[in-house]
Design a protein around this motif. Structure first.
Motif, PDB file in Angstrom:
ATOM      1  N   LYS A  36      12.168   7.730  -2.880  1.00 36.32           N
ATOM      2  CA  LYS A  36      11.397   8.340  -1.789  1.00 36.32           C
ATOM      3  C   LYS A  36      10.083   7.592  -1.590  1.00 36.32           C
ATOM      4  CE  LYS A  36      13.504  12.823  -2.426  1.00 36.32           C
ATOM      5  NZ  LYS A  36      13.370  14.191  -2.895  1.00 36.32           N
ATOM      6  N   LYS A  37       9.939   7.029  -0.398  1.00 35.79           N
ATOM      7  CA  LYS A  37       8.735   6.286  -0.045  1.00 35.79           C
ATOM      8  C   LYS A  37       8.298   6.744   1.335  1.00 35.79           C
ATOM      9  CE  LYS A  37      10.049   2.390  -2.903  1.00 35.79           C
ATOM     10  NZ  LYS A  37      10.394   0.973  -2.966  1.00 35.79           N
ATOM     11  N   PRO A  38       7.471   7.790   1.390  1.00 38.93           N
ATOM     12  CA  PRO A  38       7.143   8.416   2.676  1.00 38.93           C
ATOM     13  C   PRO A  38       6.195   7.627   3.579  1.00 38.93           C
ATOM     14  CG  PRO A  38       5.954   9.482   0.902  1.00 38.93           C
ATOM     15  CD  PRO A  38       6.880   8.496   0.262  1.00 38.93           C
ATOM     16  N   PHE A  39       5.514   6.638   3.056  1.00 35.33           N
ATOM     17  CA  PHE A  39       4.548   5.893   3.874  1.00 35.33           C
ATOM     18  C   PHE A  39       5.208   4.628   4.413  1.00 35.33           C
ATOM     19  CE2 PHE A  39       2.173   8.441   0.823  1.00 35.33           C
ATOM     20  CZ  PHE A  39       1.402   9.197   1.701  1.00 35.33           C
ATOM     21  N   GLN A  40       5.592   4.666   5.681  1.00 30.88           N
ATOM     22  CA  GLN A  40       6.357   3.606   6.337  1.00 30.88           C
ATOM     23  C   GLN A  40       5.455   2.757   7.227  1.00 30.88           C
ATOM     24  OE1 GLN A  40       9.903   2.970   6.336  1.00 30.88           O
ATOM     25  NE2 GLN A  40       9.260   1.156   7.462  1.00 30.88           N
ATOM     26  N   CYS A  41       5.589   1.442   7.113  1.00 30.82           N
ATOM     27  CA  CYS A  41       4.849   0.527   7.980  1.00 30.82           C
ATOM     28  C   CYS A  41       5.462   0.586   9.374  1.00 30.82           C
ATOM     29  CB  CYS A  41       4.923  -0.901   7.436  1.00 30.82           C
ATOM     30  SG  CYS A  41       4.019  -2.098   8.453  1.00 30.82           S
ATOM     31  N   GLU A  42       4.618   0.671  10.395  1.00 34.48           N
ATOM     32  CA  GLU A  42       5.091   0.740  11.775  1.00 34.48           C
ATOM     33  C   GLU A  42       5.454  -0.630  12.333  1.00 34.48           C
ATOM     34  OE1 GLU A  42       2.120   2.798  14.022  1.00 34.48           O
ATOM     35  OE2 GLU A  42       2.404   4.678  12.915  1.00 34.48           O
ATOM     36  N   MET A  43       5.088  -1.708  11.600  1.00 30.72           N
ATOM     37  CA  MET A  43       5.323  -3.052  12.106  1.00 30.72           C
ATOM     38  C   MET A  43       6.487  -3.771  11.440  1.00 30.72           C
ATOM     39  SD  MET A  43       1.363  -4.134  12.491  1.00 30.72           S
ATOM     40  CE  MET A  43       0.604  -2.896  11.458  1.00 30.72           C
ATOM     41  N   CYS A  44       6.983  -3.234  10.307  1.00 27.90           N
ATOM     42  CA  CYS A  44       8.106  -3.854   9.609  1.00 27.90           C
ATOM     43  C   CYS A  44       8.827  -2.790   8.781  1.00 27.90           C
ATOM     44  CB  CYS A  44       7.640  -5.025   8.742  1.00 27.90           C
ATOM     45  SG  CYS A  44       6.708  -4.543   7.264  1.00 27.90           S
ATOM     46  N   GLU A  45       9.732  -3.217   7.930  1.00 36.29           N
ATOM     47  CA  GLU A  45      10.554  -2.292   7.146  1.00 36.29           C
ATOM     48  C   GLU A  45       9.876  -1.806   5.867  1.00 36.29           C
ATOM     49  OE1 GLU A  45      13.658  -1.184   8.127  1.00 36.29           O
ATOM     50  OE2 GLU A  45      13.079  -2.188   9.987  1.00 36.29           O
ATOM     51  N   TYR A  46       8.684  -2.300   5.556  1.00 36.56           N
ATOM     52  CA  TYR A  46       8.006  -1.934   4.309  1.00 36.56           C
ATOM     53  C   TYR A  46       7.750  -0.427   4.244  1.00 36.56           C
ATOM     54  CZ  TYR A  46       4.445  -1.664   0.642  1.00 36.56           C
ATOM     55  OH  TYR A  46       3.736  -1.327  -0.489  1.00 36.56           O
ATOM     56  N   SER A  48       6.278   2.659   1.190  1.00 38.51           N
ATOM     57  CA  SER A  48       5.637   2.834  -0.106  1.00 38.51           C
ATOM     58  C   SER A  48       5.509   4.312  -0.445  1.00 38.51           C
ATOM     59  CB  SER A  48       4.251   2.187  -0.089  1.00 38.51           C
ATOM     60  OG  SER A  48       3.569   2.454  -1.296  1.00 38.51           O
ATOM     61  N   ALA A  49       5.399   4.573  -1.724  1.00 39.20           N
ATOM     62  CA  ALA A  49       5.173   5.940  -2.181  1.00 39.20           C
ATOM     63  C   ALA A  49       3.690   6.289  -2.129  1.00 39.20           C
ATOM     64  CB  ALA A  49       5.698   6.106  -3.604  1.00 39.20           C
ATOM     65  N   ARG A  50       2.842   5.271  -1.985  1.00 42.45           N
ATOM     66  CA  ARG A  50       1.403   5.490  -1.981  1.00 42.45           C
ATOM     67  C   ARG A  50       0.776   4.954  -0.704  1.00 42.45           C
ATOM     68  NH1 ARG A  50      -0.437   5.143  -8.150  1.00 42.45           N
ATOM     69  NH2 ARG A  50       1.485   5.916  -9.022  1.00 42.45           N
ATOM     70  N   LYS A  51      -0.077   5.762  -0.113  1.00 42.41           N
ATOM     71  CA  LYS A  51      -0.717   5.378   1.149  1.00 42.41           C
ATOM     72  C   LYS A  51      -1.591   4.143   0.992  1.00 42.41           C
ATOM     73  CE  LYS A  51      -3.306   7.037   5.041  1.00 42.41           C
ATOM     74  NZ  LYS A  51      -2.744   7.728   6.146  1.00 42.41           N
ATOM     75  N   HIS A  52      -2.316   4.040  -0.127  1.00 41.96           N
ATOM     76  CA  HIS A  52      -3.192   2.869  -0.285  1.00 41.96           C
ATOM     77  C   HIS A  52      -2.380   1.581  -0.457  1.00 41.96           C
ATOM     78  CE1 HIS A  52      -2.762   3.829  -4.632  1.00 41.96           C
ATOM     79  NE2 HIS A  52      -2.988   2.543  -4.815  1.00 41.96           N
ATOM     80  N   HIS A  53      -1.142   1.668  -0.953  1.00 40.30           N
ATOM     81  CA  HIS A  53      -0.284   0.481  -1.016  1.00 40.30           C
ATOM     82  C   HIS A  53       0.113   0.051   0.399  1.00 40.30           C
ATOM     83  CE1 HIS A  53       1.167   1.064  -5.453  1.00 40.30           C
ATOM     84  NE2 HIS A  53      -0.146   0.956  -5.341  1.00 40.30           N
ATOM     85  N   LEU A  54       0.414   1.032   1.262  1.00 40.92           N
ATOM     86  CA  LEU A  54       0.737   0.724   2.653  1.00 40.92           C
ATOM     87  C   LEU A  54      -0.465   0.081   3.347  1.00 40.92           C
ATOM     88  CD1 LEU A  54       2.451   0.813   5.220  1.00 40.92           C
ATOM     89  CD2 LEU A  54       1.664   3.163   5.556  1.00 40.92           C
TER      90      LEU A  54
END
Length: 184
Positions: A36-46, A48-54
């Protein structure tokens, strides 16, 4: 206080991960073991589980911001810790993770774990679903699938156009065909 003392009392029941905080352990389990990685990049497929990683991903990948630069070679990083590790490994040659069973040493703990699994325990957890091939390294499995099953040949000789699946085969080709070296 635990952070500064190096204590990590919150241990994962599924692997060797340990954290100084209960939230760190919860995030680890959600991301690594439950996917589960709820923080999704809007520009690519990346994701993350952590917002600061995004946020760090967006700055580095999409905005090209890497504020930490190596004074010795100019390589840039998004995090100061990665720069410190780079200097230790690349410029100082430090390999703090040593195998207790042989002379192998690594700059990364994960590489030592893979070494022990592959060399001393003979384990190859990465298995091809299309044939009997198995590897101790995920990257080797990926290369196998691309080379054998997808027949990709991304390494191309600039002198004659010869194409191969592996970089080491291109190096051998260059030495044998274009440099005239025998027994390569």
């Amino acid at each position: 206080m635990r952070v500064h003392e190096g204590k990590k009392p919150f241990k994962c029941e599924f692997c060797e991960y340990a954290s100084t905080e209960t939230n760190g352990l919860k995030t680890h389990i959600l991301a690594v073991h439950e996917g589960k990685k709820p923080f999704q990049c809007e520009m690519c497929e990346y994701a993350s589980a952590r917002k600061h990683h995004l946020n760090r991903h967006i700055l580095a990948v999409h905005e090209g911001k890497k504020p930490f630069e190596c004074e010795l070679c100019g390589y840039r990083y998004t995090q100061n810790g990665n720069l410190r590790k780079h200097i230790q490994v690349v410029h100082e040659g430090k390999k703090p993770f040593k195998c207790e069973l042989c002379e192998y040493a690594s700059a990364q703990k994960q590489h030592l774990k893979q070494h022990i699994l592959a060399v001393h325990e003979g384990k190859k957890p990465f298995k091809c679903v299309l044939c009997e091939y198995a590897s101790s390294h995920k990257q080797q499995l990926k290369q196998h699938i691309e080379a054998v099953h997808e027949r990709k040949k991304p390494f191309i000789c600039e002198l004659c156009g010869h194409a191969t699946s592996y970089s080491q085969n291109l190096n051998k080709h260059m030495q044998a065909v274009h440099e005239g070296k025998k027994n390569v």
